[in-house]
Design a protein around this motif. Structure first.
Motif, PDB file in Angstrom:
ATOM      1  N   SER A  96      65.755  34.785  46.677  1.00 40.56           N
ATOM      2  CA  SER A  96      67.031  34.139  46.338  1.00 40.56           C
ATOM      3  C   SER A  96      67.646  33.488  47.574  1.00 40.56           C
ATOM      4  O   SER A  96      68.273  32.437  47.478  1.00 40.56           O
ATOM      5  N   PHE A  97      67.458  34.093  48.759  1.00 42.73           N
ATOM      6  CA  PHE A  97      67.919  33.463  49.992  1.00 42.73           C
ATOM      7  C   PHE A  97      67.180  32.158  50.237  1.00 42.73           C
ATOM      8  O   PHE A  97      67.751  31.201  50.746  1.00 42.73           O
ATOM      9  N   LEU A  98      65.908  32.124  49.908  1.00 42.54           N
ATOM     10  CA  LEU A  98      65.105  30.930  50.161  1.00 42.54           C
ATOM     11  C   LEU A  98      65.609  29.734  49.369  1.00 42.54           C
ATOM     12  O   LEU A  98      65.487  28.599  49.817  1.00 42.54           O
ATOM     13  N   LYS A  99      66.181  29.973  48.215  1.00 44.29           N
ATOM     14  CA  LYS A  99      66.729  28.885  47.398  1.00 44.29           C
ATOM     15  C   LYS A  99      68.077  28.414  47.927  1.00 44.29           C
ATOM     16  O   LYS A  99      68.528  27.331  47.614  1.00 44.29           O
ATOM     17  N   TRP A 100      68.703  29.250  48.738  1.00 48.94           N
ATOM     18  CA  TRP A 100      70.078  29.015  49.166  1.00 48.94           C
ATOM     19  C   TRP A 100      70.184  28.073  50.347  1.00 48.94           C
ATOM     20  O   TRP A 100      71.151  27.341  50.493  1.00 48.94           O
ATOM     21  N   ARG A 101      69.202  28.068  51.219  1.00 51.76           N
ATOM     22  CA  ARG A 101      69.216  27.252  52.429  1.00 51.76           C
ATOM     23  C   ARG A 101      67.833  26.683  52.688  1.00 51.76           C
ATOM     24  O   ARG A 101      66.873  26.989  52.003  1.00 51.76           O
ATOM     25  N   THR A 102      67.712  25.890  53.752  1.00 51.44           N
ATOM     26  CA  THR A 102      66.417  25.407  54.205  1.00 51.44           C
ATOM     27  C   THR A 102      65.553  26.628  54.501  1.00 51.44           C
ATOM     28  O   THR A 102      66.001  27.558  55.165  1.00 51.44           O
TER      29      THR A 102
END
Length: 127
Positions: A96-102
């Protein structure tokens, strides 16, 4: 502390590498909040407060591996093994973090340390 160790070096043009602190706290708080009787709303506010401290141009790099490879690495390092359900929870929230930022996701199960290093350097240099 975050100002001296993160924001000041960023201001002077340095690249700052921070290992898992915010994503792990995020996962731990979500995990604790999912237990009955725990005040979820309070923990949710802490999570969003922590996320606001992440600099805007942050690049997330998630190093993953298969469960069997993780078990081999734990054994090789003679370190404590995380519970399988906790590892699954970490993987879920890391994605989910990976979808949030580069971000960059690497499955390191079959990669050498030098291959992982090369991929990370290439990615950071291109961003």
């Amino acid at each position: 502390l975050i100002w001296w160790r993160v924001y000041l070096p960023l201001f002077f043009g340095y690249t700052v590498i921070a290992e898992r602190y915010i994503p792990d706290i995020y996962t731990d708080l979500i995990n604790m909040a999912s237990h009955p009787g725990k005040p979820y709303r309070f923990k949710e506010k802490i999570i969003y407060l922590l996320l606001n401290f992440i600099p805007k141009n942050t690049v997330f790099i998630c190093l993953d591996a298969s469960h069997s490879k993780l078990l081999q690495r734990y054994k090789m390092r003679k370190s404590n093994q995380e519970r399988p359900e906790y590892i699954l929870l970490q993987k879920k929230f890391n994605k989910s973090f990976l979808k949030w930022r580069t971000s960059l996701y690497l499955d390191t199960s079959e990669m050498s340390i030098s291959q992982v290093h090369r991929k990370i350097v290439e990615y950071v240099d291109s961003n």
